[in-house]
Design a protein around this motif. Structure first.
Motif, short mmCIF file in Angstrom:
data_model
loop_
_atom_site.label_atom_id
_atom_site.label_comp_id
_atom_site.label_asym_id
_atom_site.label_seq_id
_atom_site.Cartn_x
_atom_site.Cartn_y
_atom_site.Cartn_z
N LEU A 310 0.83 -1.21 0.00
CA LEU A 310 0.00 0.00 0.00
C LEU A 310 0.86 1.26 0.00
O LEU A 310 0.55 2.24 -0.69
CB LEU A 310 -0.93 -0.01 1.22
N ARG A 311 1.96 1.22 0.76
CA ARG A 311 2.86 2.38 0.80
C ARG A 311 3.50 2.63 -0.56
O ARG A 311 3.62 3.77 -1.01
CB ARG A 311 3.95 2.17 1.86
N THR A 312 3.92 1.53 -1.22
CA THR A 312 4.55 1.70 -2.55
C THR A 312 3.54 2.18 -3.58
O THR A 312 3.92 2.79 -4.59
CB THR A 312 5.19 0.38 -3.02
N LEU A 313 2.26 1.91 -3.36
CA LEU A 313 1.22 2.38 -4.28
C LEU A 313 0.81 3.82 -4.00
O LEU A 313 -0.04 4.38 -4.69
CB LEU A 313 -0.02 1.48 -4.19
N GLY A 314 1.40 4.40 -2.94
CA GLY A 314 1.14 5.81 -2.68
C GLY A 314 0.35 6.11 -1.43
O GLY A 314 0.03 7.28 -1.17
N ALA A 315 0.00 5.09 -0.64
CA ALA A 315 -0.74 5.35 0.61
C ALA A 315 0.16 6.06 1.61
O ALA A 315 1.32 5.70 1.78
CB ALA A 315 -1.23 4.03 1.19
N ILE A 320 -2.54 4.56 6.40
CA ILE A 320 -2.27 3.26 7.03
C ILE A 320 -2.78 3.26 8.47
O ILE A 320 -3.39 2.28 8.93
CB ILE A 320 -0.76 2.94 6.98
N MET A 321 -2.53 4.36 9.16
CA MET A 321 -2.98 4.46 10.55
C MET A 321 -4.51 4.40 10.63
O MET A 321 -5.07 3.74 11.52
CB MET A 321 -2.46 5.78 11.16
N ARG A 406 2.16 2.23 15.08
CA ARG A 406 3.24 1.31 14.69
C ARG A 406 3.09 0.86 13.23
O ARG A 406 4.08 0.74 12.49
CB ARG A 406 3.22 0.07 15.60
N ALA A 407 1.84 0.64 12.82
CA ALA A 407 1.61 0.24 11.42
C ALA A 407 2.05 1.34 10.46
O ALA A 407 2.61 1.06 9.38
CB ALA A 407 0.13 -0.08 11.22
N SER A 408 1.79 2.58 10.85
CA SER A 408 2.16 3.70 9.96
C SER A 408 3.67 3.89 9.87
O SER A 408 4.16 4.55 8.94
CB SER A 408 1.50 4.99 10.45
N ARG A 409 4.43 3.30 10.81
CA ARG A 409 5.88 3.45 10.83
C ARG A 409 6.61 2.30 10.13
O ARG A 409 7.83 2.25 10.13
CB ARG A 409 6.37 3.54 12.29
N VAL A 410 5.85 1.34 9.57
CA VAL A 410 6.48 0.21 8.89
C VAL A 410 7.23 0.69 7.66
O VAL A 410 6.71 1.46 6.84
CB VAL A 410 5.41 -0.83 8.49
N ASN A 411 8.50 0.23 7.54
CA ASN A 411 9.34 0.61 6.39
C ASN A 411 9.07 -0.37 5.24
O ASN A 411 9.28 -1.58 5.38
CB ASN A 411 10.83 0.53 6.80
N PRO A 412 8.56 0.11 4.09
CA PRO A 412 8.22 -0.79 2.97
C PRO A 412 9.39 -1.68 2.53
O PRO A 412 9.20 -2.88 2.26
CB PRO A 412 7.80 0.16 1.86
N ALA A 413 10.60 -1.11 2.45
CA ALA A 413 11.77 -1.88 2.00
C ALA A 413 12.08 -3.02 2.95
O ALA A 413 12.36 -4.16 2.54
CB ALA A 413 12.97 -0.97 1.86
N GLU A 414 12.01 -2.73 4.26
CA GLU A 414 12.30 -3.76 5.26
C GLU A 414 11.20 -4.85 5.24
O GLU A 414 11.47 -6.03 5.39
CB GLU A 414 12.37 -3.14 6.66
N ALA A 415 9.93 -4.42 5.06
CA ALA A 415 8.82 -5.36 5.10
C ALA A 415 8.86 -6.32 3.91
O ALA A 415 8.50 -7.49 4.02
CB ALA A 415 7.51 -4.61 5.12
N LEU A 416 9.34 -5.83 2.73
CA LEU A 416 9.33 -6.66 1.51
C LEU A 416 10.62 -7.43 1.30
O LEU A 416 10.74 -8.19 0.35
CB LEU A 416 9.06 -5.77 0.30
#
Length: 419
Positions: A310-315, A320-321, A406-416
């Motif tokens: 979702l973050r990479t798609l622009g959210a 997210i929060m 905490r969800a809003s602080r998730v790093n997309p690169a680390e998560a993927l």
């Protein structure tokens, strides 16, 4: 022009009813359901307990007011009213007053043989007493036996049983202020005939109250007239306001006391107990609400990949929060509303549910020979229910803030990285 539903709301609702395709999702859904159930049971318990307490309070209050009046006006020191008829006319001029009756109040001893009891003596006018108390209104035939000059008395049922007297028996009334004789001060004694008994359902009055005709009481206690006036109002809850109005409108040096002041200790104790029960049971709701924290933290951990996509798609982090706040808020809202419906359903039908349970278990929760009230009363009040619902919703909302952040602080690169 059609309005588009925000995707945060759609995703939040989807996560709330998390699918059971995998064992992990199924477990998260189970924990979410447990949190929802906990909130519902906590809210229902609060509503039921407070409704039953309100019911008991109303039952005792109504029985109490069956014997005492809404307001009493009396002269200082137990003396006779200076002008009873004038005071009576001034009281009846108040629009909130529906009935008024003069009375004499005193304390005395009641004796029969070796038995002696301290009693509250009330001299009444049987013709007017029915206007101010429900007990008198339902005991017209009994009180009609109080004829001036015959010195008859009507005793509380518990007092009569304790002294072993029945209708037609004689008892001795001993007035505290005596008469001076060469041998000293001798208390005044008067033989009285028991003409009837009453049962108000309130032990304090059934075990101590003695009623006799006002004229007889004036002779026994050597008074020139009634010592006070008892008043009944259209609305008993306005007793304090009407008492203040009467204190301004009545002439003379008079004391005014409403029914809440006569039983101030009892009502204060009930209010304190209600407050403590509210606090204790609110903690149950709080525990259930904060179970949402663990539920949402597990959901955030499980959905890290979804968050990253979702973050990479622009959210934005804010979106997210919102998604996870919607999820937690929905659990809180559904749990609270379910608890509200369950609590009201039981509270409004407790007169059916409790007897059914007693028959099922072959037990009596409130035995008639022990308790003042033999049935389980219930009175749900809007002033109790609304704070319960609001507090439950607020606690549920507060529980969503940290996991959502905490969800809003998730790093997309680390998560993927490992997906």
């Amino acid at each position: 022009m059609s309005t588009q539903i925000p995707y945060e709301l759609i995703l939040g609702w989807r996560y709330t009813r998390a699918g059971r395709a995998t064992r992990r999702n199924g477990f998260i859904s189970f924990i979410s359901g447990v949190s929802m159930l906990g909130i519902a049971l906590g809210v229902a318990a609060l509503i039921i307990v407070l409704s039953v307490m309100n019911g008991f309070q109303k039952e005792v209050r109504d029985r109490m007011l069956g014997v005492i009046s809404h307001i009493e006006v009396f002269a200082p020191g137990g003396a006779a009213l200076p002008d009873a008829q004038k005071t009576l006319a001034e009281i009846k001029a108040n629009k909130s007053v529906v009935g008024a009756a003069t009375f004499i109040s005193a304390q005395a001893l009641l004796a029969r043989g070796e038995d002696m009891k301290g009693t509250l003596v009330r001299g009444i006018d049987p013709a007017l007493e029915g206007q101010v108390t429900d007990l008198a209104a339902t005991s017209v035939s009994t009180l009609a036996r109080l004829v001036p000059g015959q010195f008859g008395v009507v005793l509380g049922g518990e007092l009569a049983r304790a002294m072993g007297v029945r209708e037609g028996d004689t008892v001795t009334l001993i007035a505290p202020s005596g008469q001076v004789t060469p041998a000293g001060v001798v208390p005044r004694l008067k033989q009285m005939t028991v003409v009837g008994t009453f049962n108000s359902g309130h032990f304090e009055y059934d075990s101590a109250l003695v009623m006799l005709h006002q004229d007889d009481a004036a002779k026994i206690f050597r008074l020139e007239g009634p010592t006070g006036i008892r008043i009944k109002l259209k609305d008993l809850h306005q007793a304090r306001e009407v008492a203040v109005e009467l204190s301004r409108s009545l002439s003379g040096d008079l004391l005014i006391r409403d029914w809440t002041q006569q039983n101030k200790t009892w009502f204060s104790a009930v209010q304190l107990e209600k407050r403590m029960m509210f606090i204790i049971l609110t903690l149950i709701v709080a525990v259930a609400a904060f179970n949402l924290v663990s539920t949402l933290v597990m959901t955030v951990t499980d959905k890290r990949a979804d968050i990253a996509i979702l973050r990479t798609l622009g959210a934005s982090p804010k979106s997210i929060m919102k998604i996870f706040m919607v999820q937690g808020a929905l659990v809180g809202v559904i749990g609270t509303l379910s608890g509200l419906l369950l609590g009201l359903g039981i509270a409004l039908n407790i007169d059916v549910i409790v007897p059914a349970l007693e028959r099922l278990l072959n037990a009596s929760f409130l035995p008639k020979d022990i308790y003042l009230i033999s049935r389980m009363p219930s009175e749900p009040q809007y002033s109790d229910i609304m704070p319960i619902v609001v507090i439950s919703l607020i606690l549920s909302f507060l529980a969503t803030i940290y996991p959502s952040w905490r969800a809003s602080r998730v790093n997309p690169a680390e998560a993927l990285r490992y997906e």
